[in-house]
Design a protein around this motif. Structure first.
Motif, PDB file in Angstrom:
ATOM      1  N   LEU A   1      15.594 -68.978  95.269  1.00 54.63           N
ATOM      2  CA  LEU A   1      15.089 -68.246  96.426  1.00 54.63           C
ATOM      3  C   LEU A   1      15.681 -68.746  97.736  1.00 54.63           C
ATOM      4  CD1 LEU A   1      11.338 -67.904  95.493  1.00 54.63           C
ATOM      5  CD2 LEU A   1      13.101 -66.168  95.362  1.00 54.63           C
TER       6      LEU A   1
ATOM      7  N   ILE B   1      16.107 -67.827  89.427  1.00 54.35           N
ATOM      8  CA  ILE B   1      16.553 -67.286  90.710  1.00 54.35           C
ATOM      9  C   ILE B   1      16.320 -68.328  91.791  1.00 54.35           C
ATOM     10  CG2 ILE B   1      16.141 -65.480  92.427  1.00 54.35           C
ATOM     11  CD1 ILE B   1      15.315 -63.671  90.139  1.00 54.35           C
TER      12      ILE B   1
ATOM     13  N   LEU C   1       5.328 -64.598  78.977  1.00 50.05           N
ATOM     14  CA  LEU C   1       5.515 -63.703  80.118  1.00 50.05           C
ATOM     15  C   LEU C   1       4.619 -64.059  81.297  1.00 50.05           C
ATOM     16  CD1 LEU C   1       5.935 -60.218  78.399  1.00 50.05           C
ATOM     17  CD2 LEU C   1       7.676 -61.852  79.081  1.00 50.05           C
ATOM     18  N   ASP C   2       3.652 -64.950  81.085  1.00 50.89           N
ATOM     19  CA  ASP C   2       2.807 -65.339  82.217  1.00 50.89           C
ATOM     20  C   ASP C   2       3.560 -66.240  83.188  1.00 50.89           C
ATOM     21  OD1 ASP C   2      -0.233 -65.669  80.210  1.00 50.89           O
ATOM     22  OD2 ASP C   2       0.745 -63.921  81.090  1.00 50.89           O
ATOM     23  N   THR C   3       4.573 -66.944  82.660  1.00 53.34           N
ATOM     24  CA  THR C   3       5.405 -67.761  83.556  1.00 53.34           C
ATOM     25  C   THR C   3       6.133 -66.827  84.515  1.00 53.34           C
ATOM     26  OG1 THR C   3       5.907 -68.986  81.549  1.00 53.34           O
ATOM     27  CG2 THR C   3       7.063 -69.657  83.531  1.00 53.34           C
ATOM     28  N   PRO C   4       6.187 -67.194  85.801  1.00 53.02           N
ATOM     29  CA  PRO C   4       6.853 -66.293  86.751  1.00 53.02           C
ATOM     30  C   PRO C   4       8.259 -65.904  86.318  1.00 53.02           C
ATOM     31  CG  PRO C   4       5.727 -68.028  87.943  1.00 53.02           C
ATOM     32  CD  PRO C   4       5.594 -68.351  86.478  1.00 53.02           C
ATOM     33  N   THR C   5       8.559 -64.615  86.459  1.00 64.72           N
ATOM     34  CA  THR C   5       9.860 -64.116  86.028  1.00 64.72           C
ATOM     35  C   THR C   5      10.989 -64.746  86.821  1.00 64.72           C
ATOM     36  OG1 THR C   5       8.807 -62.004  85.552  1.00 64.72           O
ATOM     37  CG2 THR C   5      11.202 -62.040  85.576  1.00 64.72           C
ATOM     38  N   PHE C   6      10.782 -64.930  88.118  1.00 65.15           N
ATOM     39  CA  PHE C   6      11.892 -65.441  88.935  1.00 65.15           C
ATOM     40  C   PHE C   6      12.267 -66.850  88.481  1.00 65.15           C
ATOM     41  CE2 PHE C   6      10.128 -68.683  91.702  1.00 65.15           C
ATOM     42  CZ  PHE C   6       8.763 -68.452  91.628  1.00 65.15           C
TER      43      PHE C   6
ATOM     44  N   HIS D   1       0.267 -60.329  87.605  1.00 60.14           N
ATOM     45  CA  HIS D   1       1.437 -61.171  87.365  1.00 60.14           C
ATOM     46  C   HIS D   1       2.341 -61.180  88.582  1.00 60.14           C
ATOM     47  CE1 HIS D   1       0.091 -60.980  83.222  1.00 60.14           C
ATOM     48  NE2 HIS D   1       0.902 -61.991  82.959  1.00 60.14           N
TER      49      HIS D   1
ATOM     50  N   GLU E   1      12.730 -63.110 100.071  1.00 60.98           N
ATOM     51  CA  GLU E   1      12.161 -63.943  99.012  1.00 60.98           C
ATOM     52  C   GLU E   1      11.011 -63.224  98.331  1.00 60.98           C
ATOM     53  OE1 GLU E   1      12.965 -68.147 101.339  1.00 60.98           O
ATOM     54  OE2 GLU E   1      11.301 -68.053  99.926  1.00 60.98           O
TER      55      GLU E   1
ATOM     56  N   ARG F   1      11.883 -67.954  85.221  1.00 57.91           N
ATOM     57  CA  ARG F   1      12.563 -67.834  83.937  1.00 57.91           C
ATOM     58  C   ARG F   1      13.973 -67.314  84.123  1.00 57.91           C
ATOM     59  NH1 ARG F   1      10.078 -64.031  81.245  1.00 57.91           N
ATOM     60  NH2 ARG F   1       8.313 -63.742  82.647  1.00 57.91           N
ATOM     61  N   ARG F   2      14.204 -66.512  85.132  1.00 50.88           N
ATOM     62  CA  ARG F   2      15.550 -66.008  85.403  1.00 50.88           C
ATOM     63  C   ARG F   2      16.338 -66.955  86.306  1.00 50.88           C
ATOM     64  NH1 ARG F   2      15.160 -59.469  86.379  1.00 50.88           N
ATOM     65  NH2 ARG F   2      14.442 -58.938  84.285  1.00 50.88           N
TER      66      ARG F   2
ATOM     67  N   ARG G   1      17.142 -58.377 104.030  1.00 51.09           N
ATOM     68  CA  ARG G   1      17.562 -59.744 104.337  1.00 51.09           C
ATOM     69  C   ARG G   1      17.294 -60.125 105.788  1.00 51.09           C
ATOM     70  NH1 ARG G   1      20.553 -61.437  99.924  1.00 51.09           N
ATOM     71  NH2 ARG G   1      20.938 -59.675  98.550  1.00 51.09           N
TER      72      ARG G   1
ATOM     73  N   ARG H   1      10.147 -65.028 104.554  1.00 48.33           N
ATOM     74  CA  ARG H   1      11.309 -64.143 104.543  1.00 48.33           C
ATOM     75  C   ARG H   1      11.035 -63.030 103.547  1.00 48.33           C
ATOM     76  NH1 ARG H   1      15.306 -67.813 102.217  1.00 48.33           N
ATOM     77  NH2 ARG H   1      16.985 -66.396 102.703  1.00 48.33           N
TER      78      ARG H   1
ATOM     79  N   ASP I   1       3.218 -64.571  90.552  1.00 48.00           N
ATOM     80  CA  ASP I   1       4.598 -64.975  90.814  1.00 48.00           C
ATOM     81  C   ASP I   1       4.789 -65.267  92.302  1.00 48.00           C
ATOM     82  OD1 ASP I   1       6.552 -62.925  88.452  1.00 48.00           O
ATOM     83  OD2 ASP I   1       5.011 -64.447  88.160  1.00 48.00           O
TER      84      ASP I   1
ATOM     85  N   LEU J   1      18.958 -67.235  98.923  1.00 45.55           N
ATOM     86  CA  LEU J   1      19.078 -65.791  99.164  1.00 45.55           C
ATOM     87  C   LEU J   1      19.468 -65.489 100.598  1.00 45.55           C
ATOM     88  CD1 LEU J   1      15.879 -64.654  97.294  1.00 45.55           C
ATOM     89  CD2 LEU J   1      18.225 -64.237  96.599  1.00 45.55           C
TER      90      LEU J   1
ATOM     91  N   GLU K   1      11.698 -56.781  84.955  1.00 45.85           N
ATOM     92  CA  GLU K   1      11.494 -57.274  83.588  1.00 45.85           C
ATOM     93  C   GLU K   1      10.517 -56.380  82.840  1.00 45.85           C
ATOM     94  OE1 GLU K   1      10.813 -61.577  81.814  1.00 45.85           O
ATOM     95  OE2 GLU K   1       9.029 -60.871  82.883  1.00 45.85           O
TER      96      GLU K   1
ATOM     97  N   ALA L   1      12.014 -59.066  90.418  1.00 45.89           N
ATOM     98  CA  ALA L   1      12.286 -59.712  89.132  1.00 45.89           C
ATOM     99  C   ALA L   1      11.203 -59.351  88.125  1.00 45.89           C
ATOM    100  CB  ALA L   1      12.372 -61.224  89.309  1.00 45.89           C
ATOM    101  N   ARG L   2       9.963 -59.432  88.543  1.00 45.17           N
ATOM    102  CA  ARG L   2       8.857 -59.177  87.629  1.00 45.17           C
ATOM    103  C   ARG L   2       8.806 -57.709  87.216  1.00 45.17           C
ATOM    104  NH1 ARG L   2       5.716 -61.489  83.981  1.00 45.17           N
ATOM    105  NH2 ARG L   2       5.246 -63.255  85.320  1.00 45.17           N
TER     106      ARG L   2
END
Lengths: 407, 390
Positions: free
Chosen positions: B387, B385, B375-380, A234, A288, B382-383, A267, A285, A238, B390, A299, A295-296
Motif C-alpha cells: 500500500l 499488495i 478468505l477471512d484474511t484480508p485479500t490485499f 470482509h 490505499e 494475501r495478494r 491517486r 489516501r 480488510d 501506491l 477476488e 482487491a477484495r
C-alpha cells in the motif's frame, strides 16, 4: 384465502427486513416494511441468540405498525457459505401396463432427483425443475405421454441444517411461526429479473454483509446457485487492517468514500473521517482505501466467475450480470464486475409489485421483495398445482406449518 | 575480550555457511565470524577461520542428511566446542537456512546455549522455497517453533517471498545468491545499528530491552538513498524492503528502533526528515527510538535500518545488575551485561510469524475456506499488495 398478509423476512448479518404484502385486485401489493440493524449474526449464521431476537423484534414491530397488521407467520430467507447447489437426475421406470406417465410417476421422478446428493448435515431447500426426459428425449410436459423411463433433471439447492435451525429458532422465539424457507440468492433473482432477462440468461449476485449469494439463469431455467461466506464485512475488515482503523470507523469510511475501482484521479485524492465519539478523526489516501476494496471485490467476483464457468454457464448469460444487495451501492462495483465477467453489468432494482413500492427502492431490497413474490407464487400454487416451484422443507423442517396465531 | 569479540556472527548448517560466506565477503569491519556444520566440504566453503565440525567422536564429516534430530544429536556431541564459541559474548547472531538437518537441528540447541550464557541471541533464518517440497517446509516450521523458544528473537526470511521480489525467470543459482545477498545486507544493517559510535547512541541495551519486551519475532528493514532526496529515498527503500510487508509492519508495530548511518556530510534536517517520514507510517502509540552514526564509508549516502517488534509488553523496572562473578578481571565492558530475567518464552502459536493474524471481526467465527485458502484474511495481504508504494 382472502386478504391474509404475506410476510417476507430476511435476517441478514447487517440488516433485518420484514416486508408485508397482501393481495389486492389480483396483484401482490406492498403494504409495509420494518427494518432494523441486525445483531448476533455473523456470516449469516446466528452467533448470539438473544441479540438476534431483540433486533428481530424491533424490525417486526416496525413492520406491524407500518402495515397495521399482526404478524403470526413469515417466510424466511436463508443464506450462508454452507449453501450448495447441484443438478441431480431422478430416474423412474414406468411400470404401468399401458406405459402412460401419470402424476404418480412425475412425483416419483421428482423425489428421486431430490434425494441422494444431500449430505448428513444438509437439507434440500429447493428442488428446481430443469428438464424432463422420456426415454432420453427432452420434453416439456410428460403427463399422459407413453414411455418406459421418465427422468427429471432438477437443481437441488441445499443448506446446512444447523445454521437454518438456529435461525428458525430465533424467529420462533420472537415469537412468530416460520411457514417456509427460501434461499436468498434465488429470491434476489425473483426480485429483480424481468422475464426477458430470465429468458436470455443472467447471473444475479446478492452482495450482503456476511454472505454473497448468487443464482444463474441459463437455457431458460435456473441452472446454478450458490453462496460464499464473504461479504461487505470482509471489505470493512480488510480496510480496518490496512489503515489501522477500528471496525466501526472502517465501515464509515467504506460507506462514505469507498470505491471498487481505482482511476488516475484516485491517486490525487484523500478521504477524511471527521472525529466521532472516542475517535480523533483521520485522513487517508483514497488510493490505499480503494485498492484494498478493489482487491477484495475483485477476488469475490473471480470466485463466483470460476464457479459459474465450471458449470458451463458463463457463455449463456445473454443479459449479463445484475448486482443486488447493500454491496451493490459501492461506487464502481458494476464497472469492476463488468471487467471481471466480461459481460454487461447493472445494479438491480426490485420490480413486479404494486402498492407502496417506494419503500423498497434500492438493490438492498431485492431479496426480501423476491421472497414476497415467491411466497405469493407458492400460495397460488399450493392449492393443487402439481409442479410446485419449490419444496416445502422435508421431514426435518416438516413440522413448520401454520399453527395459528399466538402472541 | 575486545569489543569486536563480544559479538559473534555464526552460520549454522549448509545454508547458513553459504549465507555466511556471502555476508562476510569483502566486509572490512566484520565482527567475529564462525561456521558450524557437520559436512567438512561445506564448512570450508564458508570461508571463515573459526569453524566447528559437529559430531564429536562420531566425526563422519558428512551432512545430517535432512534429519533435524540427527542434526541436534551432532550438535550435542560437540557441546564443549560450541560452548567455547558462545561463552562471554554479548550478542550472538545465528544465520541458518531451515528445512534440512544440521541447521534445523543444531541452531535451536546453539541458540539456547548462547542465551543461557547471557548473550542477546538473534537468529536470522531463511525458510524454504515452495518447490522444495512439503517435507522441508514441515521441518522448517518445526525448527522455527523451536528457535522462537530458544532464541531471544528470530528474523524470518521467507525465501518464497524474496524470490517473488525478483521474479520467477531468475536462474536458480543466481536466485539463491541474491537471496543470500539480501539476508547479508540485513545482517550488516543490524550490525551497523550496534557498532558505529554515534551522535545518538542506540546500543545493544536498547535493542535488548525492546526485544525482551517483544514476542520473539523481529522484523528488519533496510534502505539507502543518494543525492538531494536521500532521506526520503532511504525511507521509501526501507518501506519497500521485503520483510516489512510493504509498510504493514511499520503500521502495526508497537516497538521500533531505527538507525541512520551517513557520511560526514549528514545533515540535521535530513535526520529530522527521516524521523518525520517514519513517524508518519507508525502507530501513534508506538515506542520509537532513533539512533544515528557517522561512517566515512557512507559519504554521499544515507542508510536507514529499522528493527521492529509487533507486540511490546509494558516496560517493567529493569533488574539491578549483579556483579558478574565470571567477568574477566579488569576488562572493559562497554556493552554492558546486567543479569537477565530468565523468562522462558513459549510461542503462543506454532505458525510462521509472518502468517499470524488477528481475525478482526471474524474472531470466534468459523473461517471461510476455499481450496485451502482462508478468505477471512484480508485479500490485499494475501495478494501482497504494497500500500505504501501506491
Amino acid at each position: 384465502m382472502a386478504n391474509e398478509p404475506l410476510v417476507a423476512l430476511e435476517v441478514g448479518t447487517t440488516r433485518i427486513r420484514a416486508l408485508v404484502g397482501e393481495l389486492r385486485e389480483g396483484m401482490l401489493a406492498v403494504i409495509g416494511l420494518g427494518e432494523s440493524e441486525s445483531a448476533g449474526i455473523r456470516k449469516s449464521d446466528v452467533v448470539d441468540m438473544d441479540h438476534a431476537v431483540t433486533a428481530l423484534r424491533t424490525a417486526m414491530e416496525a413492520a406491524e405498525e407500518r402495515s397495521n397488521v399482526t404478524i403470526y407467520a413469515v417466510h424466511l430467507a436463508v443464506s450462508g457459505g454452507h449453501v450448495r447447489a447441484e443438478v441431480n437426475r431422478g430416474t423412474v421406470h414406468v411400470t404401468r401396463k399401458d406405459g402412460e406417465i401419470t402424476e404418480k410417476e412425475i412425483e416419483a421422478a421428482r423425489e428421486a432427483a431430490r434425494s441422494g446428493t444431500v449430505g448428513p448435515d444438509e437439507e434440500p431447500v429447493h428442488t428446481l425443475h430443469q428438464r424432463f426426459y422420456v426415454d432420453g428425449v427432452a420434453v416439456m410436459d410428460p403427463l399422459h405421454m407413453t414411455g418406459n423411463r421418465l427422468e427429471e433433471d432438477a437443481l437441488i439447492i441445499r443448506t446446512g441444517i444447523n445454521p437454518v435451525v438456529n435461525l428458525i429458532k430465533v424467529v420462533e422465539t420472537s415469537p412468530v411461526d416460520v411457514e417456509d424457507v427460501a434461499f436468498s440468492g434465488l429470491c434476489a433473482g425473483y426480485g429483480v429479473l424481468t422475464p426477458e432477462q430470465k429468458y436470455n440468461g443472467a447471473l444475479v449476485i446478492d452482495l450482503g454483509g456476511g454472505t454473497t449469494s448468487y443464482v444463474v439463469y441459463a437455457d431458460q431455467m435456473i441452472a446454478h446457485a450458490g453462496a460464499f461466506g464473504v461479504g461487505g464485512d470482509h471489505v470493512t475488515n480488510d480496510i480496518a487492517f490496512a489503515l489501522n482503523l477500528p471496525q466501526a470507523q472502517a465501515e464509515r469510511l467504506k460507506r462514505r468514500h469507498g470505491a471498487a475501482v481505482v482511476t488516475q484521479e484516485t491517486r490525487k485524492l484523500t478521504a477524511t473521517l471527521p472525529p466521532e465519539g472516542g475517535f480523533a478523526g483521520r485522513t487517508v489516501r483514497k488510493v490505499e482505501l480503494d485498492v484494498v476494496i478493489n482487491a477484495r471485490m475483485d477476488e469475490l467476483f473471480r470466485l463466483i466467475r470460476l464457479e459459474v464457468e465450471r458449470q458451463g454457464c458463463l457463455v449463456k448469460l445473454g443479459a449479463g450480470v445484475v448486482l443486488t444487495g447493500g454491496g451493490a451501492r459501492l461506487g464502481g462495483v458494476a464497472d469492476l464486475a463488468r471487467s471481471v465477467f466480461g459481460l454487461p453489468c447493472s445494479v438491480g432494482e426490485p420490480s413486479g409489485l404494486s402498492g407502496v413500492t417506494s419503500i423498497v427502492r434500492g438493490p438492498e431490497y431485492a431479496a426480501v421483495v423476491g421472497l414476497l413474490k415467491y411466497a405469493y407464487q407458492n400460495q397460488k400454487q399450493s392449492s393443487g398445482g402439481r409442479l410446485r416451484p419449490s419444496d416445502l422443507l422435508g421431514t426435518l423442517f416438516g413440522g413448520i406449518r401454520r399453527r395459528g396465531g399466538r402472541r | 575480550m575486545s569489543d569486536g569479540q563480544r559479538i559473534l556472527l555464526c552460520g549454522v548448517g549448509g545454508g547458513g555457511c553459504a549465507m555466511l560466506g556471502s555476508i562476510a565477503a569483502g566486509w572490512d569491519h566484520a565482527p567475529d565470524c564462525a561456521a558450524v556444520h557437520s559436512d567438512v566440504a561445506e564448512l570450508s566453503a564458508a570461508g571463515v577461520e573459526r569453524t566447528v565440525l559437529l559430531g564429536g567422536t562420531v566425526r563422519l564429516g558428512v551432512s545430517a542428511g535432512g534429519d533435524a534430530e540427527r542434526g541436534q544429536r551432532l550438535a550435542e556431541a560437540s557441546e564443549t566446542e560450541l560452548r567455547a564459541l558462545v561463552e562471554g559474548r554479548d550478542l550472538v547472531i545465528l544465520v541458518v537456512a531451515l528445512g534440512g538437518g544440521t541447521g534445523s537441528g543444531a541452531a535451536p540447541f546453539l541458540a539456547r546455549m548462547a542465551r543461557q550464557s547471557g548473550a542477546l541471541t538473534l537468529c536470522f533464518c531463511a525458510t524454504p522455497l515452495r518447490f522444495e517440497g512439503l517435507q522441508r517446509q514441515a521441518n522448517a516450521d518445526q525448527a522455527l517453533h523451536a528457535l522462537r523458544a530458544a532464541a531471544d528473537a528470530v528474523v524470518v526470511f521467507p525465501n518464497e517471498r524474496l524470490a517473488e521480489w525478483f521474479g520467477g525467470r531468475t536462474a536458480v543459482a543466481e536466485a539463491f545468491e541474491r537471496i543470500n545477498q539480501i539476508i547479508g545486507r540485513h545482517v550488516r544493517a543490524v550490525w551497523n545499528v550496534l557498532r558505529h559510535p554515534g551522535l545518538l547512541r542506540t546500543d545493544l541495551m536498547d535493542l535488548r530491552r525492546m526485544i525482551e519486551r517483544g514476542s520473539g519475532v523481529l522484523s528488519v528493514g533496510y534502505g539507502e538513498g543518494e543525492g538531494d532526496q536521500r532521506a526520503e529515498q532511504a525511507v521509501e527503500a526501507l518501506v519497500a524492503s521485503p520483510l516489512l510487508e510493504g509498510g504493514m509492519v511499520l503500521a502495526v508495530s508497537g516497538g521500533l528502533l531505527a538507525c541512520i548511518v551517513g557520511g560526514p556530510d549528514l545533515r540535521l534536517d535530513e535526520m529530522e526528515r527521516v524521523a518525520e517520514a517514519l513517524r508518519g507510517r507508525m502507530r501513534p502509540d508506538a515506542e520509537f527510538q532513533l539512533g544515528a552514526a557517522i561512517s566515512p564509508a557512507y559519504a554521499g549516502r544515507l542508510a536507514v535500518t529499522l528493527l521492529a517488534v509487533e507486540h511490546l509488553a509494558p516496560a517493567e523496572a529493569a533488574p539491578a545488575p549483579e556483579p558478574e562473578a565470571a567477568a574477566p578481571a579488569g576488562g572493559p565492558r562497554p556493552l554492558g551485561r546486567p543479569s537477565r530475567p530468565r523468562r522462558p518464552r513459549t510461542p503462543q502459536q506454532p505458525e510462521l510469524p509472518l502468517q499470524e493474524l488477528q481475525r478482526g471481526r471474524f474472531t470466534n467465527v468459523t473461517p471461510t475456506l476455499y481450496e485451502g485458502e482462508d478468505l477471512d484474511t484480508p485479500t490485499f495481504r494475501r495478494r501482497k499488495i504494497d500500500l505504501a508504494a501506491l
